[in-house]
Design an enzyme around this catalytic site. Sequence first.
Site, PDB file in Angstrom:
ATOM      1  N   SER A 177     -10.001   3.556   4.138  1.00 48.33           N
ATOM      2  CA  SER A 177      -9.301   4.475   3.726  1.00 48.33           C
ATOM      3  C   SER A 177      -8.842   5.588   5.143  1.00 48.33           C
ATOM      4  O   SER A 177      -8.798   4.918   6.109  1.00 48.33           O
ATOM      5  CB  SER A 177      -9.704   5.411   2.636  1.00 48.33           C
ATOM      6  OG  SER A 177      -8.974   6.446   2.243  1.00 48.33           O
ATOM      7  N   ASP A 401      -2.999  -1.257  -4.136  1.00 46.69           N
ATOM      8  CA  ASP A 401      -3.314   0.165  -3.319  1.00 46.69           C
ATOM      9  C   ASP A 401      -2.174   0.595  -3.205  1.00 46.69           C
ATOM     10  O   ASP A 401      -0.969  -0.038  -2.610  1.00 46.69           O
ATOM     11  CB  ASP A 401      -4.010   0.011  -2.398  1.00 46.69           C
ATOM     12  CG  ASP A 401      -4.236   1.479  -1.755  1.00 46.69           C
ATOM     13  OD1 ASP A 401      -4.003   2.459  -2.565  1.00 46.69           O
ATOM     14  OD2 ASP A 401      -4.503   1.460  -0.405  1.00 46.69           O
ATOM     15  N   HIS A 454      -7.703   0.620  -3.701  1.00 46.52           N
ATOM     16  CA  HIS A 454      -7.567   1.068  -2.302  1.00 46.52           C
ATOM     17  C   HIS A 454      -8.935   0.945  -1.714  1.00 46.52           C
ATOM     18  O   HIS A 454      -8.848   0.569  -0.689  1.00 46.52           O
ATOM     19  CB  HIS A 454      -7.633   2.784  -2.513  1.00 46.52           C
ATOM     20  CG  HIS A 454      -7.371   3.331  -1.214  1.00 46.52           C
ATOM     21  ND1 HIS A 454      -6.591   3.357  -0.331  1.00 46.52           N
ATOM     22  CD2 HIS A 454      -8.386   4.412  -0.961  1.00 46.52           C
ATOM     23  CE1 HIS A 454      -6.906   4.155   0.721  1.00 46.52           C
ATOM     24  NE2 HIS A 454      -7.871   5.094   0.456  1.00 46.52           N
TER      25      HIS A 454
END
Length: 477
Positions: A177, A401, A454
């Site tokens: 991320s 994601d 994600h």
Amino acid sequence: MLPFILLLCVGQWSLLLSAAFNVSHLPGFLHEGGSLPFHLETGYVEVDEFLGVELFYYFIQSERNPREDPILLWLTGGPGCSAFSGLALEIGPIKIRSEEYNGSLPNLVYNPYSWTKISNIIFLDSPVGTGFSFSNHPHGYETGDKSWSKHATIFLRKWFVDHQQFLANPLYIAGDSYAGKVVPVIVYEILNENELKVQPTLNIQGYMVGNPSTGEVIDFNARVPFAFGMGLISEELYQGIGEKCKGEDYESPKKAVCASLTQIFNEFESELMTSEILEPKCSLAAPNPKNTVVGTGRSTLQESNKHFLGPQFLKSSAEHTLIISCIYGLFLQTYAYYLMYIWANNAEVQDALNVKKGKVKEWLRCSDHLKYREDISSNLKYHVNVTTRGYRALVYSGDHDMLVPMMGTKQWIKSLKFFVTERWRSWHVSGQVAGYTESYSNNLTFATVKGAGHTAPEYKGEQCLAMLGRWISRMPL
């Protein structure tokens, strides 16, 4: 005589740095009265003496061969999400057991797909203000991309002074991320300091990033082609945005016609669990789309030690119904966040982890009140600099994601103008397709993880462990 004096000085520095604590038991861990079947060390390292910035870490030795297996420095995204999130939700040897909260301490179980099966891992609460990391001065909490990268580099060199038995181990920097933005910057800092003979010399080999931010507009603009490819928006809306929003940042468009179209897109997006579009939408884990924090709303977290989330904390009765259905449905990817908050704020737990008392009033999985500056506009030059110097990179994406979609990642990799050395193909685990991969010049490998969101290891633990094992062994995925 001089070598002895130098050795003595290094020894004194090591003693000053040493704040390590061996943890043999964790409250709630369901294994022989809480005893751990792996070696866990926690501690603090001061990275800014003037402001008293101390970063908290969890170090877990490899369960295979700690003296030879690689060391990973793991950074969790946000910015502002605790390293414990990566440890207990993604790649560490414990998992929060998802069961209805009854007022007692939530339970932990062993994760059979922990990356510590084959590597040593340092989970670092960073930047400062994250997890149990703290500053003794208010100005210490003013941080950003550059200071996070610098603090992580200082942390590593000081940590290795106290752990010189691991200096020869291959070192990789890893994160997902938003942390993916600073990972190549940290590698760049380490390489430059190594060249300047800063001691100790770190045996850096490369880095890996998952669904990573770069600072480029494509990170978020890619949500539109992703949504169209997944059948979430109409062809008319997709084409309209493509035509009317050329050159625009879809997050903050300047043209009125573009803004009206992206508003329609945002309404479709708001109905989804964008961190994994196949998961139920739960406000308990609603992400902040601006900085890609996949976390819980702060007001909800502050009250999550109660059996019930009262409607006074919710925006509407519909949202209240949604949260309650998520809690009592025990959806693994959201309910574990709720239980984690209760566990980490327990006094017995913090004593077991040797957390310094009075420094952090409330542990949050993801904090949304950091004074954080995005002072690196793009990290692409760092990707190029590091890989063209011969260091390895693995970039992987959970393919469901919508926060940082894989097609955006593919697009910025293409912009590096590396040539393809191995064309797109499937990779497999247990005889099944686990994802797809493509290799490039300058030691860069891209891989998708099929069905993952994600934070890919959170959804596909077995597949991601296999991916790591093959990559660090320099085998084809």
